[in-house]
Design an enzyme around this catalytic site. Structure first.
Site, PDB file in Angstrom:
ATOM      1  N   SER A  95       5.201   0.378   1.782  1.00  0.00           N
ATOM      2  CA  SER A  95       4.045   1.244   1.997  1.00  0.00           C
ATOM      3  C   SER A  95       3.961   1.678   3.466  1.00  0.00           C
ATOM      4  O   SER A  95       4.927   2.211   4.016  1.00  0.00           O
ATOM      5  CB  SER A  95       2.776   0.523   1.526  1.00  0.00           C
ATOM      6  N   ASP A 217       2.699   6.484  -9.085  1.00  0.00           N
ATOM      7  CA  ASP A 217       2.150   5.725  -7.956  1.00  0.00           C
ATOM      8  C   ASP A 217       0.971   6.512  -7.408  1.00  0.00           C
ATOM      9  O   ASP A 217       1.152   7.597  -6.850  1.00  0.00           O
ATOM     10  CB  ASP A 217       3.230   5.533  -6.888  1.00  0.00           C
ATOM     11  N   HIS A 245       2.122   0.805  -7.061  1.00  0.00           N
ATOM     12  CA  HIS A 245       2.503   0.931  -5.657  1.00  0.00           C
ATOM     13  C   HIS A 245       3.254  -0.290  -5.128  1.00  0.00           C
ATOM     14  O   HIS A 245       3.627  -0.317  -3.963  1.00  0.00           O
ATOM     15  CB  HIS A 245       1.233   1.160  -4.812  1.00  0.00           C
TER      16      HIS A 245
END
Length: 267
Positions: A95, A217, A245
């Site tokens: 991320s 996502d 995610h």
């Protein structure tokens, strides 16, 4: 300062192997990589750590001024690399950590020799010609909710971020991770994350790079994966058969296979 203590650094795996550094995302800690470790430790030296304000890091080292920008977290990475004298490490960032890794590599190019970006996003807010997945109003509401009731936000958002509604234990784990983070420190990291714009920083990436995206996502839609791939010449884009995610938790076999294939090609 004892960097290893500050960032709760763990070193495991094959001491003769190339170093792979695993970096967690917002609201998480190094434990989120536990399903990835078995795929790496036989052949690679693996470094895990917690950003200051996350996991079992030393919260007394937290500075709102430092961590109000992604550069502050990137400095954590550089200092961990320096403390361990890492060279040409493969930085695996989940991320927002994917962008933190880009910044860290620009600060200390000899320390990071390749990137694996797991569900990366250089900007979360939509812009002209760019889809980040959120409007500016969406992000304002998200941050206002997070700052007014962090535990409530965690309980509501963790299952959405994780996806996989048929496996509620995954969302529960992410919620518990969020809730274990100090709310004041989480507020700073959230603002830093969701208001960041690292699109121009992608131009600095010249090392081998793997971009891993999921089929669905809500945090980093597939348009973002395509953007990152296009912005980094020579990068490899792999769309995992995974939703949510956090594919290293929801689809570890596919995630690990993609990472191992990339690492094998670096040899």
């Amino acid at each position: 300062m004892d960097i290893a203590h500050r960032n709760n650094v763990t070193v495991t795996g094959n001491p003769q192997g190339r170093t792979v550094m695993l970096a967690h995302g917002f609201g998480c800690d190094q434990n989120m990589w536990r399903l990835t470790l078995p795929a790496l430790t036989e052949d690679y030296r693996v470094v895990l750590f917690d950003y200051v304000g996350s996991g079992r890091s030393d919260g007394s080292a937290f500075s709102e001024d430092r961590y109000a920008s992604l550069e502050g977290y990137a400095q954590d990475v550089v200092e961990v690399c320096e403390a361990l004298d890492l060279r040409e490490a493969v930085f695996v960032g989940h991320s927002v950590s994917a962008m933190i890794g880009v910044l860290a590599a620009a600060m200390a190019p000899d320390r990071i020799g390749a990137h694996v970006m797991v569900a990366p996003s250089p900007r979360y807010i939509d812009d002209d010609g760019y889809r980040g997945g959120f409007s500016a109003d969406d992000i304002d509401e998200l941050l206002a909710s997070l700052e007014s009731n962090y535990l409530g936000w965690s309980a509501a958002m963790a299952p959405v971020i994780m996806g996989n509604a048929d496996r509620p234990e995954l969302g529960e784990e992410l919620k518990n991770s969020f809730c274990a983070t100090d709310p004041d420190m989480a507020h700073v990291f959230a603002r830093t994350t969701f208001l960041s714009d690292s699109r121009n920083d992608l131009k600095s990436v010249t090392v081998p790079t793997l971009v891993l995206e999921c089929t669905q996502d809500v945090i980093a839609p597939r348009e973002v994966g395509a953007f990152v791939h296009q912005a980094i010449p020579g990068s490899r884009l792999v769309t995992l058969d995974a939703t949510g995610h956090c594919p290293h938790l929801s689809a570890p076999e596919a995630t690990n296979a993609a990472i191992r294939s990339f690492l094998a090609d670096l040899r």
